[in-house]
Design a protein around this motif. Sequence first.
Motif, PDB file in Angstrom:
ATOM      1  N   HIS A 115       0.838  -1.207   0.000  1.00 25.56           N
ATOM      2  CA  HIS A 115       0.000   0.000   0.000  1.00 25.56           C
ATOM      3  C   HIS A 115       0.878   1.264   0.000  1.00 25.56           C
ATOM      4  O   HIS A 115       0.576   2.235  -0.691  1.00 25.56           O
ATOM      5  CB  HIS A 115      -0.923  -0.012   1.226  1.00 25.56           C
ATOM      6  CG  HIS A 115      -1.778   1.210   1.348  1.00 25.56           C
ATOM      7  ND1 HIS A 115      -2.769   1.519   0.447  1.00 25.56           N
ATOM      8  CD2 HIS A 115      -1.776   2.224   2.258  1.00 25.56           C
ATOM      9  CE1 HIS A 115      -3.346   2.660   0.800  1.00 25.56           C
ATOM     10  NE2 HIS A 115      -2.764   3.115   1.890  1.00 25.56           N
ATOM     11  N   HIS A 146      -3.329  12.522   5.205  1.00 21.73           N
ATOM     12  CA  HIS A 146      -2.909  11.140   4.960  1.00 21.73           C
ATOM     13  C   HIS A 146      -1.682  11.092   4.040  1.00 21.73           C
ATOM     14  O   HIS A 146      -0.883  10.159   4.125  1.00 21.73           O
ATOM     15  CB  HIS A 146      -4.057  10.341   4.358  1.00 21.73           C
ATOM     16  CG  HIS A 146      -3.796   8.858   4.333  1.00 21.73           C
ATOM     17  ND1 HIS A 146      -3.638   8.116   5.479  1.00 21.73           N
ATOM     18  CD2 HIS A 146      -3.620   7.983   3.299  1.00 21.73           C
ATOM     19  CE1 HIS A 146      -3.395   6.843   5.157  1.00 21.73           C
ATOM     20  NE2 HIS A 146      -3.366   6.748   3.841  1.00 21.73           N
ATOM     21  N   HIS A 197       2.090   8.863   3.855  1.00 19.29           N
ATOM     22  CA  HIS A 197       2.674   8.130   2.721  1.00 19.29           C
ATOM     23  C   HIS A 197       4.046   8.663   2.326  1.00 19.29           C
ATOM     24  O   HIS A 197       4.663   8.117   1.404  1.00 19.29           O
ATOM     25  CB  HIS A 197       1.725   8.187   1.518  1.00 19.29           C
ATOM     26  CG  HIS A 197       0.651   7.126   1.564  1.00 19.29           C
ATOM     27  ND1 HIS A 197       0.754   5.916   0.902  1.00 19.29           N
ATOM     28  CD2 HIS A 197      -0.532   7.090   2.230  1.00 19.29           C
ATOM     29  CE1 HIS A 197      -0.327   5.198   1.137  1.00 19.29           C
ATOM     30  NE2 HIS A 197      -1.132   5.880   1.940  1.00 19.29           N
ATOM     31  N   GLN A 211      -9.188   9.750   1.442  1.00 21.99           N
ATOM     32  CA  GLN A 211      -7.899  10.205   1.996  1.00 21.99           C
ATOM     33  C   GLN A 211      -6.718  10.049   1.038  1.00 21.99           C
ATOM     34  O   GLN A 211      -5.697  10.699   1.222  1.00 21.99           O
ATOM     35  CB  GLN A 211      -7.604   9.466   3.306  1.00 21.99           C
ATOM     36  CG  GLN A 211      -7.493   7.986   3.145  1.00 21.99           C
ATOM     37  CD  GLN A 211      -7.258   7.252   4.458  1.00 21.99           C
ATOM     38  OE1 GLN A 211      -6.388   6.434   4.527  1.00 21.99           O
ATOM     39  NE2 GLN A 211      -8.020   7.544   5.495  1.00 21.99           N
ATOM     40  N   HIS A 212      -6.846   9.199   0.012  1.00 17.71           N
ATOM     41  CA  HIS A 212      -5.717   9.018  -0.907  1.00 17.71           C
ATOM     42  C   HIS A 212      -5.793   9.929  -2.123  1.00 17.71           C
ATOM     43  O   HIS A 212      -4.931   9.861  -3.000  1.00 17.71           O
ATOM     44  CB  HIS A 212      -5.634   7.558  -1.362  1.00 17.71           C
ATOM     45  CG  HIS A 212      -5.299   6.635  -0.237  1.00 17.71           C
ATOM     46  ND1 HIS A 212      -6.243   5.853   0.385  1.00 17.71           N
ATOM     47  CD2 HIS A 212      -4.126   6.405   0.403  1.00 17.71           C
ATOM     48  CE1 HIS A 212      -5.670   5.173   1.359  1.00 17.71           C
ATOM     49  NE2 HIS A 212      -4.393   5.489   1.406  1.00 17.71           N
TER      50      HIS A 212
HETATM   51 ZN   LIG Z   1      -2.907   5.029   2.710  1.00 15.82          ZN
END
Ligand SMILES: [Zn+2]
Length: 324
Positions: A176, A251, A255, A230-231
């Motif tokens: 992910h 978020h 990452h 959120q992505h």
């Molecule tokens: Zn994520």
Amino acid sequence: MTQVRARAAGDGVLPSVRPLWWQRLCLSSFLLAGLTGLILLVAVDALLRQGRLGTVLAAGRAELAAPLLVALVVATGICERIWPAERRPVLARGHIQDALFLALHAVVVIPLMTLLSVGAAALLSSHAPWIELRATEHWPGWLLVPLTVVAMDGANWLAHYADHRLDPLWRFHALHHSQEELSVLTSFRAHPLMHTTGFLLATVPVVALMPARPIAPVLITIYVCIGTLQHANLRWTFGPAGRVLVSPAYHRLHHAPDTQDVNLGVVLTIWDVLAGLAQFPSRADAVGRTGLDGRPVPVEQDDSAGSALLLLAEQLAEPFQAQS
Ligand SMILES: [Zn+2]
Ligand SMILES: [Zn+2]
């Protein structure tokens, strides 16, 4: 079969040892796969005995692939074209690969998630019935349902925290985090076995607080929608609401290769705040890069990457290989 390959004596090179076949495999990943299989068996057995397998799978699909979620993904995709955090082509390699994960999600992961919930609840009810808090039976729905959803979010935070702290779980979560081109589709870029611990933990508050009452499917759909946003490849911080709800900008920091320890929240930021792991973004921040340093998981951005389907197979197989 010769397992040890030694150069001819006297040629000045140290013997090199080729690992045995099982030393090239990651045992803990196979154990997690076995545990997942066991939970699925429990779920299928219970549902077949009740004659409800098809009904429950259809209900799970209605919750997790609801028209509301499809509409949200499409609308977010349009917003990403208009106000992108990082401008890139529609058919960027990361988008194509994550679209494959979306297909995998629809075909494999949604039934898997549904059965994991059922199996985890069946195991908890039969082996730990004492966690069912019968006192909550008389609590009003307006209090009990939000409380249960917030507790579920806390359990999901804990599972995500464990994904980062425990190596056997990180092996599945790393896929992910490997995305270097975040988009709304990255929400579906996850190894199917990454979900086992989350569903096991998130089922605990549901069985404890609402043993006799189901949560309205629309609430689960709304929860999934917020978690999907959120992505998005957007700079949105959600303004004041972003102090409580996980925004794309919040978020994105999780990452970034150097700040993965912060912002573990799934929908609510409160767990990060309580754990001292919240880092709130501001609109003025530069858009940072995402992905994993050293590319421990094969990624589509690598020039040597094969076709998208072959790469998908490599990415799914990666956690089962021992790391050197
Ligand atoms: Zn994520
Ligand atoms: Zn993470």
